[in-house]
Design a protein around this motif. Sequence first.
Motif, PDB file in Angstrom:
ATOM      1  N   MET A   1       0.846  -1.170   0.000  1.00 45.61           N
ATOM      2  CA  MET A   1       0.000   0.000   0.000  1.00 45.61           C
ATOM      3  C   MET A   1       0.894   1.237   0.000  1.00 45.61           C
ATOM      4  N   SER A   2       0.673   2.124  -0.971  1.00 49.51           N
ATOM      5  CA  SER A   2       1.504   3.315  -1.037  1.00 49.51           C
ATOM      6  C   SER A   2       0.913   4.423  -0.170  1.00 49.51           C
ATOM      7  N   SER A   3       1.765   5.356   0.182  1.00 52.44           N
ATOM      8  CA  SER A   3       1.317   6.470   1.018  1.00 52.44           C
ATOM      9  C   SER A   3       0.497   7.442   0.170  1.00 52.44           C
ATOM     10  N   PRO A   4      -0.330   8.275   0.813  1.00 52.91           N
ATOM     11  CA  PRO A   4      -1.087   9.267   0.058  1.00 52.91           C
ATOM     12  C   PRO A   4      -0.175  10.217  -0.723  1.00 52.91           C
ATOM     13  N   LEU A   5       0.961  10.601  -0.137  1.00 61.98           N
ATOM     14  CA  LEU A   5       1.878  11.494  -0.826  1.00 61.98           C
ATOM     15  C   LEU A   5       2.413  10.838  -2.097  1.00 61.98           C
ATOM     16  N   THR A   6       2.781   9.569  -2.011  1.00 63.84           N
ATOM     17  CA  THR A   6       3.268   8.852  -3.182  1.00 63.84           C
ATOM     18  C   THR A   6       2.197   8.815  -4.259  1.00 63.84           C
ATOM     19  N   ALA A   7       0.969   8.557  -3.861  1.00 69.47           N
ATOM     20  CA  ALA A   7      -0.136   8.527  -4.826  1.00 69.47           C
ATOM     21  C   ALA A   7      -0.313   9.893  -5.485  1.00 69.47           C
ATOM     22  N   PHE A   8      -0.250  10.967  -4.688  1.00 66.37           N
ATOM     23  CA  PHE A   8      -0.383  12.316  -5.250  1.00 66.37           C
ATOM     24  C   PHE A   8       0.741  12.616  -6.229  1.00 66.37           C
ATOM     25  N   LEU A   9       1.973  12.203  -5.873  1.00 67.29           N
ATOM     26  CA  LEU A   9       3.112  12.423  -6.758  1.00 67.29           C
ATOM     27  C   LEU A   9       2.930  11.673  -8.070  1.00 67.29           C
ATOM     28  N   GLN A  10       2.503  10.412  -7.983  1.00 69.64           N
ATOM     29  CA  GLN A  10       2.324   9.601  -9.184  1.00 69.64           C
ATOM     30  C   GLN A  10       1.226  10.150 -10.085  1.00 69.64           C
ATOM     31  N   LEU A  11       0.212  10.782  -9.502  1.00 68.72           N
ATOM     32  CA  LEU A  11      -0.872  11.374 -10.282  1.00 68.72           C
ATOM     33  C   LEU A  11      -0.518  12.764 -10.802  1.00 68.72           C
ATOM     34  N   GLY A  12       0.630  13.289 -10.388  1.00 71.96           N
ATOM     35  CA  GLY A  12       1.039  14.614 -10.822  1.00 71.96           C
ATOM     36  C   GLY A  12       0.339  15.732 -10.076  1.00 71.96           C
ATOM     37  N   TYR A  28      20.218  19.896  -9.722  1.00 73.61           N
ATOM     38  CA  TYR A  28      20.356  18.485  -9.371  1.00 73.61           C
ATOM     39  C   TYR A  28      18.982  17.840  -9.439  1.00 73.61           C
ATOM     40  N   SER A  29      18.924  16.680 -10.026  1.00 74.73           N
ATOM     41  CA  SER A  29      17.644  16.012 -10.197  1.00 74.73           C
ATOM     42  C   SER A  29      17.307  15.159  -8.982  1.00 74.73           C
ATOM     43  N   THR A  30      16.056  14.761  -8.930  1.00 76.61           N
ATOM     44  CA  THR A  30      15.648  13.785  -7.924  1.00 76.61           C
ATOM     45  C   THR A  30      15.590  12.425  -8.602  1.00 76.61           C
ATOM     46  N   LEU A  31      15.909  11.422  -7.859  1.00 77.09           N
ATOM     47  CA  LEU A  31      15.879  10.049  -8.339  1.00 77.09           C
ATOM     48  C   LEU A  31      14.896   9.267  -7.474  1.00 77.09           C
ATOM     49  N   THR A  32      14.448   8.141  -7.963  1.00 79.76           N
ATOM     50  CA  THR A  32      13.510   7.322  -7.205  1.00 79.76           C
ATOM     51  C   THR A  32      14.036   5.900  -7.108  1.00 79.76           C
ATOM     52  N   TYR A  33      13.968   5.376  -5.908  1.00 82.48           N
ATOM     53  CA  TYR A  33      14.335   3.980  -5.635  1.00 82.48           C
ATOM     54  C   TYR A  33      13.075   3.280  -5.165  1.00 82.48           C
ATOM     55  N   THR A  34      12.809   2.094  -5.696  1.00 82.09           N
ATOM     56  CA  THR A  34      11.664   1.310  -5.254  1.00 82.09           C
ATOM     57  C   THR A  34      12.177   0.121  -4.458  1.00 82.09           C
ATOM     58  N   THR A  35      11.710   0.023  -3.221  1.00 82.48           N
ATOM     59  CA  THR A  35      12.130  -1.081  -2.364  1.00 82.48           C
ATOM     60  C   THR A  35      11.527  -2.381  -2.888  1.00 82.48           C
ATOM     61  N   PRO A  36      12.135  -3.498  -2.565  1.00 81.93           N
ATOM     62  CA  PRO A  36      11.587  -4.784  -3.004  1.00 81.93           C
ATOM     63  C   PRO A  36      10.202  -5.029  -2.392  1.00 81.93           C
ATOM     64  N   PRO A  37       9.348  -5.714  -3.111  1.00 80.43           N
ATOM     65  CA  PRO A  37       8.033  -6.035  -2.540  1.00 80.43           C
ATOM     66  C   PRO A  37       8.191  -6.948  -1.323  1.00 80.43           C
ATOM     67  N   SER A  38       7.224  -6.860  -0.424  1.00 78.59           N
ATOM     68  CA  SER A  38       7.245  -7.714   0.762  1.00 78.59           C
ATOM     69  C   SER A  38       5.900  -8.420   0.863  1.00 78.59           C
ATOM     70  N   GLN A  39       5.758  -9.218   1.900  1.00 73.13           N
ATOM     71  CA  GLN A  39       4.491  -9.936   2.098  1.00 73.13           C
ATOM     72  C   GLN A  39       3.343  -8.965   2.337  1.00 73.13           C
ATOM     73  N   SER A  40       3.658  -7.788   2.849  1.00 73.79           N
ATOM     74  CA  SER A  40       2.591  -6.836   3.152  1.00 73.79           C
ATOM     75  C   SER A  40       2.184  -6.003   1.940  1.00 73.79           C
ATOM     76  N   GLY A  41       2.888  -6.138   0.822  1.00 74.34           N
ATOM     77  CA  GLY A  41       2.466  -5.409  -0.364  1.00 74.34           C
ATOM     78  C   GLY A  41       3.616  -5.084  -1.293  1.00 74.34           C
ATOM     79  N   PRO A  42       3.333  -4.250  -2.291  1.00 72.43           N
ATOM     80  CA  PRO A  42       4.368  -3.888  -3.268  1.00 72.43           C
ATOM     81  C   PRO A  42       5.441  -3.010  -2.629  1.00 72.43           C
ATOM     82  N   GLY A  43       6.521  -2.844  -3.329  1.00 72.96           N
ATOM     83  CA  GLY A  43       7.608  -2.016  -2.829  1.00 72.96           C
ATOM     84  C   GLY A  43       7.199  -0.554  -2.711  1.00 72.96           C
ATOM     85  N   GLN A  44       7.894   0.153  -1.855  1.00 71.69           N
ATOM     86  CA  GLN A  44       7.659   1.574  -1.640  1.00 71.69           C
ATOM     87  C   GLN A  44       8.603   2.392  -2.525  1.00 71.69           C
ATOM     88  N   SER A  45       8.123   3.499  -3.045  1.00 68.09           N
ATOM     89  CA  SER A  45       8.971   4.410  -3.814  1.00 68.09           C
ATOM     90  C   SER A  45       9.558   5.446  -2.860  1.00 68.09           C
TER      91      SER A  45
END
Length: 127
Positions: A1-12, A28-45
């Motif tokens: 489950m992604s955070s509300p902020l992540t969802a807002f960012l992904q929706l622009g 300087y740019s921003t970069l994004t790392y996605t953590t590996p998925p776990s049993q509780s859900g997909p990875g976090q950005s």
Amino acid sequence: MSSPLTAFLQLGLVPPVSFPTDSRYYSYSTLTYTTPPSQSGPGQSVTYLARRIVPQPGTPNYATVAQHTVVQGDRLDLIAAKYLGDPLLFWLLCDANGALRPEDLIATPGTTIAITMPQGVPGGTSV
């Protein structure tokens, strides 16, 4: 489950981070790392700033425009305002003098600070 902020960012819905031209992180740019998925859900950005490499003091990347001898009560933001025309450019003085902590540059009266401008950075005033 992604955070509300992540969802807002992904929706622009939240604008991307941009830094003012006098910031050490401008261009300087921003970069994004996605953590590996776990049993509780997909990875976090996780969004982070790209690595900033600071040239070594004394290299041709810096042009000395003045020297300042520290006196009791000096403030780095006021020194930057005097020589560079903008108090927010204090970080240029830190980079050029190899200071990791800004307060180290003004801790000892009598110390000489090189007032420099890196190549490609506009601004500065003549003193």
